[in-house]
Design a protein around this motif. Structure first.
Motif, PDB file in Angstrom:
ATOM      1  N   GLY A 183      13.382   6.963 -10.393  1.00 12.25           N
ATOM      2  CA  GLY A 183      12.845   8.309 -10.500  1.00 12.25           C
ATOM      3  C   GLY A 183      11.368   8.435 -10.220  1.00 12.25           C
ATOM      4  O   GLY A 183      10.806   9.531 -10.292  1.00 12.25           O
ATOM      5  N   VAL A 184      10.695   7.312  -9.905  1.00 12.17           N
ATOM      6  CA  VAL A 184       9.265   7.338  -9.628  1.00 12.17           C
ATOM      7  C   VAL A 184       9.041   7.228  -8.119  1.00 12.17           C
ATOM      8  O   VAL A 184       9.555   6.314  -7.483  1.00 12.17           O
ATOM      9  CB  VAL A 184       8.527   6.203 -10.363  1.00 12.17           C
ATOM     10  CG1 VAL A 184       7.043   6.215 -10.004  1.00 12.17           C
ATOM     11  CG2 VAL A 184       8.710   6.329 -11.868  1.00 12.17           C
ATOM     12  N   LEU A 185       8.291   8.152  -7.560  1.00  9.32           N
ATOM     13  CA  LEU A 185       7.977   8.111  -6.136  1.00  9.32           C
ATOM     14  C   LEU A 185       6.766   7.219  -5.895  1.00  9.32           C
ATOM     15  O   LEU A 185       5.702   7.442  -6.469  1.00  9.32           O
ATOM     16  CB  LEU A 185       7.676   9.524  -5.622  1.00  9.32           C
ATOM     17  CG  LEU A 185       7.174   9.607  -4.172  1.00  9.32           C
ATOM     18  CD1 LEU A 185       8.266   9.186  -3.196  1.00  9.32           C
ATOM     19  CD2 LEU A 185       6.679  11.020  -3.853  1.00  9.32           C
ATOM     20  N   TYR A 186       6.940   6.187  -5.076  1.00  8.60           N
ATOM     21  CA  TYR A 186       5.800   5.390  -4.629  1.00  8.60           C
ATOM     22  C   TYR A 186       5.181   6.168  -3.477  1.00  8.60           C
ATOM     23  O   TYR A 186       5.599   6.063  -2.332  1.00  8.60           O
ATOM     24  CB  TYR A 186       6.256   4.005  -4.202  1.00  8.60           C
ATOM     25  CG  TYR A 186       5.136   3.079  -3.745  1.00  8.60           C
ATOM     26  CD1 TYR A 186       3.850   3.192  -4.260  1.00  8.60           C
ATOM     27  CD2 TYR A 186       5.374   2.093  -2.801  1.00  8.60           C
ATOM     28  CE1 TYR A 186       2.829   2.352  -3.845  1.00  8.60           C
ATOM     29  CE2 TYR A 186       4.362   1.236  -2.382  1.00  8.60           C
ATOM     30  CZ  TYR A 186       3.094   1.372  -2.909  1.00  8.60           C
ATOM     31  OH  TYR A 186       2.091   0.537  -2.498  1.00  8.60           O
ATOM     32  N   ALA A 187       4.187   6.975  -3.807  1.00 11.67           N
ATOM     33  CA  ALA A 187       3.579   7.887  -2.838  1.00 11.67           C
ATOM     34  C   ALA A 187       2.511   7.162  -2.041  1.00 11.67           C
ATOM     35  O   ALA A 187       1.339   7.570  -2.014  1.00 11.67           O
ATOM     36  CB  ALA A 187       3.004   9.093  -3.563  1.00 11.67           C
ATOM     37  N   SER A 188       2.908   6.122  -1.373  1.00 15.15           N
ATOM     38  CA  SER A 188       1.971   5.284  -0.642  1.00 15.15           C
ATOM     39  C   SER A 188       1.559   5.923   0.673  1.00 15.15           C
ATOM     40  O   SER A 188       2.409   6.296   1.484  1.00 15.15           O
ATOM     41  CB  SER A 188       2.597   3.918  -0.367  1.00 15.15           C
ATOM     42  OG  SER A 188       1.787   3.168   0.504  1.00 15.15           O
ATOM     43  N   HIS A 189       0.250   6.030   0.897  1.00 19.24           N
ATOM     44  CA  HIS A 189      -0.218   6.559   2.170  1.00 19.24           C
ATOM     45  C   HIS A 189       0.040   5.573   3.300  1.00 19.24           C
ATOM     46  O   HIS A 189      -0.043   5.950   4.470  1.00 19.24           O
ATOM     47  CB  HIS A 189      -1.701   6.909   2.098  1.00 19.24           C
ATOM     48  CG  HIS A 189      -2.606   5.766   1.814  1.00 19.24           C
ATOM     49  ND1 HIS A 189      -2.605   5.082   0.621  1.00 19.24           N
ATOM     50  CD2 HIS A 189      -3.573   5.171   2.567  1.00 19.24           C
ATOM     51  CE1 HIS A 189      -3.509   4.136   0.642  1.00 19.24           C
ATOM     52  NE2 HIS A 189      -4.113   4.156   1.814  1.00 19.24           N
ATOM     53  N   VAL A 190       0.366   4.325   2.959  1.00 23.31           N
ATOM     54  CA  VAL A 190       0.665   3.309   3.965  1.00 23.31           C
ATOM     55  C   VAL A 190       2.170   3.236   4.232  1.00 23.31           C
ATOM     56  O   VAL A 190       2.612   3.235   5.382  1.00 23.31           O
ATOM     57  CB  VAL A 190       0.154   1.929   3.513  1.00 23.31           C
ATOM     58  CG1 VAL A 190       0.452   0.878   4.572  1.00 23.31           C
ATOM     59  CG2 VAL A 190      -1.339   1.979   3.217  1.00 23.31           C
ATOM     60  N   TYR A 191       2.966   3.202   3.191  1.00 22.16           N
ATOM     61  CA  TYR A 191       4.396   2.970   3.349  1.00 22.16           C
ATOM     62  C   TYR A 191       5.214   4.246   3.578  1.00 22.16           C
ATOM     63  O   TYR A 191       6.225   4.204   4.290  1.00 22.16           O
ATOM     64  CB  TYR A 191       4.947   2.233   2.122  1.00 22.16           C
ATOM     65  CG  TYR A 191       4.560   0.779   2.068  1.00 22.16           C
ATOM     66  CD1 TYR A 191       5.274  -0.193   2.771  1.00 22.16           C
ATOM     67  CD2 TYR A 191       3.451   0.352   1.332  1.00 22.16           C
ATOM     68  CE1 TYR A 191       4.912  -1.532   2.724  1.00 22.16           C
ATOM     69  CE2 TYR A 191       3.079  -0.989   1.281  1.00 22.16           C
ATOM     70  CZ  TYR A 191       3.813  -1.925   1.987  1.00 22.16           C
ATOM     71  OH  TYR A 191       3.452  -3.241   1.949  1.00 22.16           O
ATOM     72  N   HIS A 192       4.840   5.367   2.977  1.00 22.49           N
ATOM     73  CA  HIS A 192       5.676   6.560   3.131  1.00 22.49           C
ATOM     74  C   HIS A 192       5.281   7.312   4.401  1.00 22.49           C
ATOM     75  O   HIS A 192       4.164   7.826   4.518  1.00 22.49           O
ATOM     76  CB  HIS A 192       5.552   7.485   1.922  1.00 22.49           C
ATOM     77  CG  HIS A 192       6.754   8.378   1.779  1.00 22.49           C
ATOM     78  ND1 HIS A 192       7.117   9.303   2.737  1.00 22.49           N
ATOM     79  CD2 HIS A 192       7.705   8.453   0.814  1.00 22.49           C
ATOM     80  CE1 HIS A 192       8.219   9.928   2.361  1.00 22.49           C
ATOM     81  NE2 HIS A 192       8.603   9.427   1.206  1.00 22.49           N
ATOM     82  N   PRO A 193       6.187   7.412   5.374  1.00 19.29           N
ATOM     83  CA  PRO A 193       5.806   7.965   6.675  1.00 19.29           C
ATOM     84  C   PRO A 193       5.539   9.463   6.681  1.00 19.29           C
ATOM     85  O   PRO A 193       4.941   9.973   7.634  1.00 19.29           O
ATOM     86  CB  PRO A 193       7.009   7.616   7.563  1.00 19.29           C
ATOM     87  CG  PRO A 193       8.166   7.533   6.620  1.00 19.29           C
ATOM     88  CD  PRO A 193       7.593   6.949   5.351  1.00 19.29           C
TER      89      PRO A 193
END
Length: 386
Positions: A183-193
């Protein structure tokens, strides 16, 4: 909302799954969708990045947007062939707002209750602000050496800040260990396109602000490569849609103390070289092992561009020169101007294998340079180098 696809094996994942890395270890991109902007409709649209709605993977949420985007494009006083794009004037004072607002909008639509991100500073402040507006708890992992101004921003927006001892790589490792909680979004500016598709609006704005044409050269700072890959997306889409005639050459700039991509370009490699990286005043691009390194190198080569590095001394001098023009930016933002100055003055390191190609590109008739982050984020790095 478009789903995600692995850049290596082609596996497709529903965007609702909150997956941020393929099971094969490949980086994820957004599946292809029609990105053709209705150019005729642009004059009547709001002055924000959301004016390019057709090119974005998600619709604007009026409760989250802060009107980000459409930053000024102004001529440089000292270098007449250069235009400066002032993204340090965006709401949280960096270009990372472009991707952060898209990820926060996605998270709200997916009914995410908690998000986490790792950052050297600017991405963390942008995520903290936009996730706060979305009503979503946000935890930011940052190096303990992060500038106090950036930490203050994150905390002001209500983010939980986790200070990690060691390098930027240590921070990424700590975040990766914590990622993947249900339920936690890894809001990575690197990984999430989705983040890259927010950043690509920078390239669309250059096109529109220059009378619907692209310059010969676009210079970008590169650490994790989000601005570079965003620009490459934008320019590719504009050319494919017949809205632009050519692809600008991309010249990427690294700090000489941490330049795995510049070294790979010089050696003709497809992946970044392995190095530890040294301390640099350009903290935002001190990335020793960029996860999207292969994509970055491929994108630069596809445009006929190159990658160069500049010293902290050159960066500090460029920062002061910009301040003399009334533009106070953080050191990471000054590296591109430093590279153009070195090309004009022919002061690149003569031993560099990429500087000769860079000199011709950086002295072309039309060059656009981003100023990505405000100087108040790093107010102590003001030393004048003699």
């Amino acid at each position: 909302m478009p789903d995600l696809v692995c850049s290596d094996c082609g596996t497709i994942y529903p965007v609702e799954s909150l997956i941020w890395l393929c099971s094969c270890g490949g980086m994820l991109d957004v599946v292809a969708f029609d990105t053709t902007v209705d150019a005729a409709a642009l004059p009547g649209r709001a002055p924000s990045l959301w004016r390019y709605a057709e090119a974005l993977p998600i619709a604007a949420d009026p409760t989250i947007t802060l009107g980000e985007g459409l930053s000024p494009l102004v001529p440089a006083r000292a270098l007449p062939h250069v235009q400066l794009k002032l993204d340090f004037l965006l709401p949280t004072l960096s270009f990372k707002d472009r991707g952060a607002v898209v990820l926060a909008t996605l998270a709200k639509q997916l009914r995410v209750e908690s998000a986490m991100v790792d950052s050297s500073g600017n991405a963390g402040t942008a995520m903290a602000a936009y996730f706060s507006r979305a009503g979503i708890d946000c935890t930011v992992y940052v190096p303990e050496s992060t500038s106090p101004g950036k930490l203050a921003q994150m905390r002001a927006h209500g983010a939980t800040v986790e200070l990690v001892p060691g390098s930027r790589a240590d921070t990424s490792a700590a975040a990766l260990r914590a990622a993947g909680q249900p339920g936690v979004l890894y809001a990575s500016h690197v990984y999430h396109p989705y983040f890259l598709h927010g950043v690509k609006t920078y390239g669309y704005e250059i096109w529109e602000q220059r009378g619907r044409s692209l310059p010969e050269t676009v210079v970008v700072p590169v650490g994790n490569g989000t601005m570079l890959l965003g620009c490459y997306l934008a320019f590719s889409e504009l050319v494919a849609a017949g809205l632009a005639e050519w692809m600008p050459r991309i010249v990427a700039v690294q700090a000489s103390a941490c330049a795995p991509l510049e070294q790979a370009m010089a050696q003709g490699l497809d992946s970044p070289v392995t190095l530890d990286g040294s301390a640099t005043i350009a903290e935002g691009i001190a990335i020793a092992a960029p996860p999207r390194g292969r994509q970055i190198l491929a994108a630069v080569r596809a445009t006929g561009g190159t990658i160069v590095s500049v010293t902290d001394r050159q960066t500090a001098a460029a920062r002061q020169e910009l301040a003399d023009e009334g533009l106070f930016v953080e050191p990471t933002s000054a590296v591109c101007f430093a590279a153009v100055r070195a090309a004009v003055d022919q002061t690149f390191d003569s031993a560099s294998r990429t500087s000769a190609a860079a000199e011709s590109l950086l002295t072309a008739e039309s060059v656009v340079v981003p100023l990505c982050g405000a100087g108040l984020k790093s107010p102590t790095s003001t030393t004048r180098y003699s």
